[in-house]
Design an enzyme around this catalytic site. Structure first.
Site, mmCIF file in Angstrom:
data_model
loop_
_atom_site.group_PDB
_atom_site.id
_atom_site.type_symbol
_atom_site.label_atom_id
_atom_site.label_comp_id
_atom_site.label_asym_id
_atom_site.label_seq_id
_atom_site.Cartn_x
_atom_site.Cartn_y
_atom_site.Cartn_z
ATOM 1 N N ASN A 19 0.830 -1.203 0.000
ATOM 2 C CA ASN A 19 0.000 0.000 0.000
ATOM 3 C C ASN A 19 0.867 1.256 0.000
ATOM 4 O OD1 ASN A 19 -2.601 1.188 0.036
ATOM 5 N ND2 ASN A 19 -2.368 1.674 2.215
ATOM 6 N N SER B 44 -5.239 1.916 17.590
ATOM 7 C CA SER B 44 -6.237 2.868 17.111
ATOM 8 C C SER B 44 -7.284 3.115 18.186
ATOM 9 C CB SER B 44 -6.901 2.292 15.870
ATOM 10 O OG SER B 44 -8.107 2.960 15.584
ATOM 11 N N TYR C 268 -11.070 -5.045 11.098
ATOM 12 C CA TYR C 268 -9.848 -4.246 11.227
ATOM 13 C C TYR C 268 -9.639 -3.845 12.690
ATOM 14 C CZ TYR C 268 -6.966 -0.069 11.469
ATOM 15 O OH TYR C 268 -6.024 0.861 11.846
ATOM 16 N N LYS D 292 -6.734 -4.948 15.623
ATOM 17 C CA LYS D 292 -5.910 -4.040 16.437
ATOM 18 C C LYS D 292 -6.006 -4.421 17.914
ATOM 19 C CE LYS D 292 -4.062 -1.603 13.394
ATOM 20 N NZ LYS D 292 -2.606 -1.516 13.259
ATOM 21 N N TYR E 259 -3.978 5.788 18.046
ATOM 22 C CA TYR E 259 -4.094 7.008 17.259
ATOM 23 C C TYR E 259 -5.551 7.410 17.146
ATOM 24 C CZ TYR E 259 0.261 5.134 15.125
ATOM 25 O OH TYR E 259 1.491 4.589 14.864
ATOM 26 N N ASN F 147 -10.969 6.200 1.669
ATOM 27 C CA ASN F 147 -11.947 5.879 2.710
ATOM 28 C C ASN F 147 -12.084 7.018 3.694
ATOM 29 O OD1 ASN F 147 -12.397 3.061 2.026
ATOM 30 N ND2 ASN F 147 -10.251 2.774 2.589
ATOM 31 N N ASN F 148 -11.019 7.782 3.831
ATOM 32 C CA ASN F 148 -10.957 8.769 4.915
ATOM 33 C C ASN F 148 -11.275 10.172 4.415
ATOM 34 O OD1 ASN F 148 -8.410 6.653 5.773
ATOM 35 N ND2 ASN F 148 -10.103 6.986 7.176
ATOM 36 N N ARG G 100 -14.515 14.193 15.084
ATOM 37 C CA ARG G 100 -13.307 13.396 15.303
ATOM 38 C C ARG G 100 -12.179 14.277 15.814
ATOM 39 N NH1 ARG G 100 -16.735 10.390 14.389
ATOM 40 N NH2 ARG G 100 -16.808 8.511 13.103
ATOM 41 N N ARG H 218 -22.606 6.269 7.471
ATOM 42 C CA ARG H 218 -21.787 5.112 7.080
ATOM 43 C C ARG H 218 -21.867 4.077 8.204
ATOM 44 N NH1 ARG H 218 -15.498 6.325 5.832
ATOM 45 N NH2 ARG H 218 -15.539 6.771 8.055
ATOM 46 N N GLY I 56 -21.221 1.594 11.059
ATOM 47 C CA GLY I 56 -20.054 1.417 11.929
ATOM 48 C C GLY I 56 -19.486 2.715 12.467
HETATM 49 P P1 NAD Z 1 -0.273 2.669 5.250
HETATM 50 O O1 NAD Z 1 -1.070 1.638 4.551
HETATM 51 O O2 NAD Z 1 0.072 3.903 4.516
HETATM 52 O O3 NAD Z 1 1.069 2.029 5.801
HETATM 53 C C1 NAD Z 1 1.193 0.670 6.135
HETATM 54 C C2 NAD Z 1 2.430 0.135 5.424
HETATM 55 O O4 NAD Z 1 2.578 -1.261 5.753
HETATM 56 C C3 NAD Z 1 2.325 0.228 3.898
HETATM 57 O O5 NAD Z 1 3.517 0.820 3.403
HETATM 58 C C4 NAD Z 1 2.195 -1.228 3.449
HETATM 59 O O6 NAD Z 1 2.786 -1.444 2.187
HETATM 60 C C5 NAD Z 1 2.915 -1.974 4.567
HETATM 61 N N1 NAD Z 1 2.472 -3.335 4.764
HETATM 62 C C6 NAD Z 1 1.203 -3.817 4.836
HETATM 63 N N2 NAD Z 1 1.211 -5.128 5.089
HETATM 64 C C7 NAD Z 1 2.514 -5.506 5.213
HETATM 65 C C8 NAD Z 1 3.173 -6.734 5.475
HETATM 66 N N3 NAD Z 1 2.479 -7.854 5.671
HETATM 67 N N4 NAD Z 1 4.516 -6.747 5.524
HETATM 68 C C9 NAD Z 1 5.241 -5.614 5.311
HETATM 69 N N5 NAD Z 1 4.667 -4.428 5.054
HETATM 70 C C10 NAD Z 1 3.321 -4.364 5.004
HETATM 71 O O7 NAD Z 1 -1.040 3.031 6.608
HETATM 72 P P2 NAD Z 1 -0.776 4.182 7.662
HETATM 73 O O8 NAD Z 1 -1.929 5.107 7.610
HETATM 74 O O9 NAD Z 1 0.588 4.718 7.519
HETATM 75 O O10 NAD Z 1 -0.921 3.364 9.002
HETATM 76 C C11 NAD Z 1 0.197 2.817 9.683
HETATM 77 C C12 NAD Z 1 -0.293 2.018 10.864
HETATM 78 O O11 NAD Z 1 -1.060 2.843 11.722
HETATM 79 C C13 NAD Z 1 -1.185 0.834 10.494
HETATM 80 O O12 NAD Z 1 -0.898 -0.243 11.343
HETATM 81 C C14 NAD Z 1 -2.579 1.361 10.768
HETATM 82 O O13 NAD Z 1 -3.486 0.340 11.052
HETATM 83 C C15 NAD Z 1 -2.320 2.253 11.972
HETATM 84 N N6 NAD Z 1 -3.335 3.290 12.139
HETATM 85 C C16 NAD Z 1 -3.570 4.156 11.116
HETATM 86 C C17 NAD Z 1 -4.572 5.124 11.247
HETATM 87 C C18 NAD Z 1 -4.872 6.077 10.127
HETATM 88 O O14 NAD Z 1 -5.946 6.683 10.149
HETATM 89 N N7 NAD Z 1 -4.004 6.264 9.137
HETATM 90 C C19 NAD Z 1 -5.310 5.201 12.437
HETATM 91 C C20 NAD Z 1 -5.025 4.307 13.469
HETATM 92 C C21 NAD Z 1 -4.021 3.360 13.304
HETATM 93 N N1 UFG Z 2 -16.604 11.059 6.347
HETATM 94 C C1 UFG Z 2 -17.472 11.623 5.434
HETATM 95 N N2 UFG Z 2 -17.235 11.416 4.096
HETATM 96 C C2 UFG Z 2 -16.183 10.686 3.637
HETATM 97 C C3 UFG Z 2 -15.294 10.117 4.588
HETATM 98 C C4 UFG Z 2 -15.546 10.328 5.925
HETATM 99 O O1 UFG Z 2 -18.442 12.280 5.805
HETATM 100 O O2 UFG Z 2 -16.032 10.529 2.421
HETATM 101 C C5 UFG Z 2 -16.830 11.311 7.780
HETATM 102 C C6 UFG Z 2 -17.043 10.061 8.600
HETATM 103 O O3 UFG Z 2 -18.390 9.684 8.601
HETATM 104 C C7 UFG Z 2 -16.529 10.500 9.972
HETATM 105 C C8 UFG Z 2 -15.403 11.487 9.627
HETATM 106 O O4 UFG Z 2 -15.661 11.911 8.299
HETATM 107 O O5 UFG Z 2 -17.529 11.202 10.657
HETATM 108 C C9 UFG Z 2 -14.024 10.866 9.689
HETATM 109 O O6 UFG Z 2 -14.002 9.706 8.869
HETATM 110 P P1 UFG Z 2 -12.636 8.952 8.492
HETATM 111 O O7 UFG Z 2 -13.000 7.805 7.610
HETATM 112 O O8 UFG Z 2 -11.643 9.928 8.001
HETATM 113 O O9 UFG Z 2 -12.114 8.468 9.906
HETATM 114 P P2 UFG Z 2 -12.803 7.458 10.937
HETATM 115 O O10 UFG Z 2 -12.894 8.206 12.220
HETATM 116 O O11 UFG Z 2 -14.021 6.845 10.424
HETATM 117 O O12 UFG Z 2 -11.723 6.307 10.919
HETATM 118 C C10 UFG Z 2 -10.652 6.328 11.768
HETATM 119 C C11 UFG Z 2 -9.459 5.571 11.168
HETATM 120 C C12 UFG Z 2 -9.733 4.092 11.131
HETATM 121 C C13 UFG Z 2 -10.286 3.609 12.451
HETATM 122 C C14 UFG Z 2 -11.517 4.411 12.808
HETATM 123 C C15 UFG Z 2 -12.178 3.943 14.074
HETATM 124 O O13 UFG Z 2 -9.169 5.999 9.858
HETATM 125 O O14 UFG Z 2 -8.507 3.438 10.898
HETATM 126 O O15 UFG Z 2 -11.103 5.751 12.945
HETATM 127 O O16 UFG Z 2 -12.192 4.894 15.072
HETATM 128 F F1 UFG Z 2 -10.626 2.296 12.416
#
Ligand code: NAD
Ligand code: UFG
Length: 342
Positions: free
Chosen positions: A38, A127, A152, A156, A180, A201-202, A234, A295, A297
């Site tokens: 990714n 998370s 997911y 965690k 986080y 997604n975000n 959030r 959405r 969840g």
């Molecule tokens: P990301 O997908 O950008 O980074 C994850 C990295 O892990 C990628 O570079 C991917 O290629 C690598 N990867 C995936 N599976 C692998 C495997 N089996 N072996 C080796 N490499 C692998 O995601 P991110 O947003 O940088 O998130 C980093 C971490 O933080 C993740 O564990 C995620 O679950 C956690 N996290 C992210 C968020 C968020 O909103 N971004 C929130 C809470 C927790």
């Molecule tokens: N939202 C929209 N439109 C979009 C995307 C998001 O309205 O296209 C809204 C969501 O409903 C939420 C807010 O924007 O109210 C934030 O949504 P995100 O998807 O950016 O973030 P989440 O809080 O849903 O997700 C985060 C992390 C996930 C974690 C989750 C659970 O990205 O990894 O929190 O707390 F699992």
């Protein structure tokens, strides 16, 4: 400070790449393990350019035990920052086994290799989702873990339990579970940032892709939540603050054993419409949106009580929503197609 290298799994990803840069800037020697499932190697090239020196890079998988054994044998690794994993909530519902395999199985394999190598310090990317649905905000670490609403989130929580059991079985382990909130923004250079594959997604990457013309309009998921303006609230945290929280955790882990749990957020919530407004102000672009159904969840509100991190890590987020949006926009504007357009 440099009593060994830092292994960053998932170091080419969104948060990992910012982490690697911060580690290099702080004088650490870094080795990255990433399978690029990714992410792009270009992120690490840019990190090297910004830092003026490169991390070691190993392309490979955390599920590959022989590779991990070689990695620990060949590098004097002292600490592991474990970001690697899969993170798309919807995909985890469709394909739960992949999530349990990469996130849970991969972490177990990583820990086995660490134990065999005598490396027993790990920071895990958890998370806020592990709290499940909680009626009262803010979320603090004294609350019991809840029931996350998707595979997911459950992966965690399972990893948190695995690491907690591991530390209970062997008191040489030092573990940080960093929960986080919503990481957003990008490095101020605009050279590295979040580059999701396919439809984001975000919220923030979706907004920046609308602003740059890749998507027509934002869908706001629900305007009938019991919040100030009916949209979800959030705790958005700048990725630069987040990685500084990891540096603080690393320092603390070097002085203590056992498991520490820390929420990483700002302590302040913003609604979807407030984020849109902040982005419009930072970018000067209009973000067209329509109200869509909730959405599945999603919770109404989610923000942290940041006290424990401040007291125990000596860390607090410093950057506000305006900086988060300005930096997210700079990255997207300079890289309309992420790392794929060069
Ligand atoms: P990301 O997908 O950008 O980074 C994850 C990295 O892990 C990628 O570079 C991917 O290629 C690598 N990867 C995936 N599976 C692998 C495997 N089996 N072996 C080796 N490499 C692998 O995601 P991110 O947003 O940088 O998130 C980093 C971490 O933080 C993740 O564990 C995620 O679950 C956690 N996290 C992210 C968020 C968020 O909103 N971004 C929130 C809470 C927790
Ligand atoms: N939202 C929209 N439109 C979009 C995307 C998001 O309205 O296209 C809204 C969501 O409903 C939420 C807010 O924007 O109210 C934030 O949504 P995100 O998807 O950016 O973030 P989440 O809080 O849903 O997700 C985060 C992390 C996930 C974690 C989750 C659970 O990205 O990894 O929190 O707390 F699992």
């Amino acid at each position: 400070m440099n009593d060994g290298m830092v292994l960053v799994t998932g170091g080419a990803g969104y948060i990992g790449s910012h982490m690697v840069l911060a580690l290099l800037e702080a004088g650490h020697e870094v080795v990255v393990l990433d399978n690029f499932a990714n992410s792009s190697p270009v992120a690490l090239e840019r990190v090297a350019r910004l830092a003026g020196r490169a991390p070691r890079c190993v392309e490979g998988d955390i599920r590959d035990r022989p590779l991990l054994d070689r990695l620990f044998h060949e590098h004097a690794i002292a600490d592991v920052l474990h970001f690697a994993g899969l993170k798309a909530v919807g995909e985890s519902v469709a394909n739960p086994l992949a999530y349990y395999e990469h996130n849970v199985g991969g972490t177990v394999t990583l820990c086995q290799a660490m134990a065999a190598a005598g490396v027993k310090r790990v920071v895990f990317s958890s998370s806020a989702t592990v709290y499940g649905e909680v009626a009262e905000m803010p979320l603090h670490e004294g609350l019991p873990a809840g029931t996350p609403s998707n595979p997911y989130g459950r992966s965690k929580l399972m990893v948190e339990q695995v690491l907690t059991d591991l530390a209970a079985s062997d008191d040489e382990w030092s573990v940080a579970l960093l929960r986080y909130f919503n990481p957003v923004g990008a490095h101020p250079s605009g050279e590295i940032g979040e580059d999701p594959l396919g439809i984001p997604n975000n919220l923030v990457p979706f907004i920046t892709q609308v602003a740059v013309g890749r998507r027509e309009r934002l869908q706001v998921f629900g305007d009938d939540y019991p919040t100030r303006d009916g949209t979800g609230v959030r705790d958005y945290i700048h990725v630069q603050d987040l990685v500084h929280g990891h540096l603080a955790a690393l320092e603390v882990l070097r002085e203590r054993r056992g498991v520490g749990v820390w929420n990483l957020g700002t302590g302040r919530g913003y609604s979807v419409l407030e984020v849109v407004e902040a982005f419009e102000r930072a970018s000067g672009r209009r973000i067209p949106y329509t109200i869509a159904p909730r959405r599945p969840g999603d919770v109404a509100e989610c923000w942290t009580d940041p006290s424990r991190a401040r007291q125990e890590l000596g860390w607090a987020a410093e950057l506000g929503i305006a900086r988060m949006m300005a930096d997210a926009w700079r990255w997207q504007q300079r890289n309309p197609n992420g790392y794929r357009n060069m």
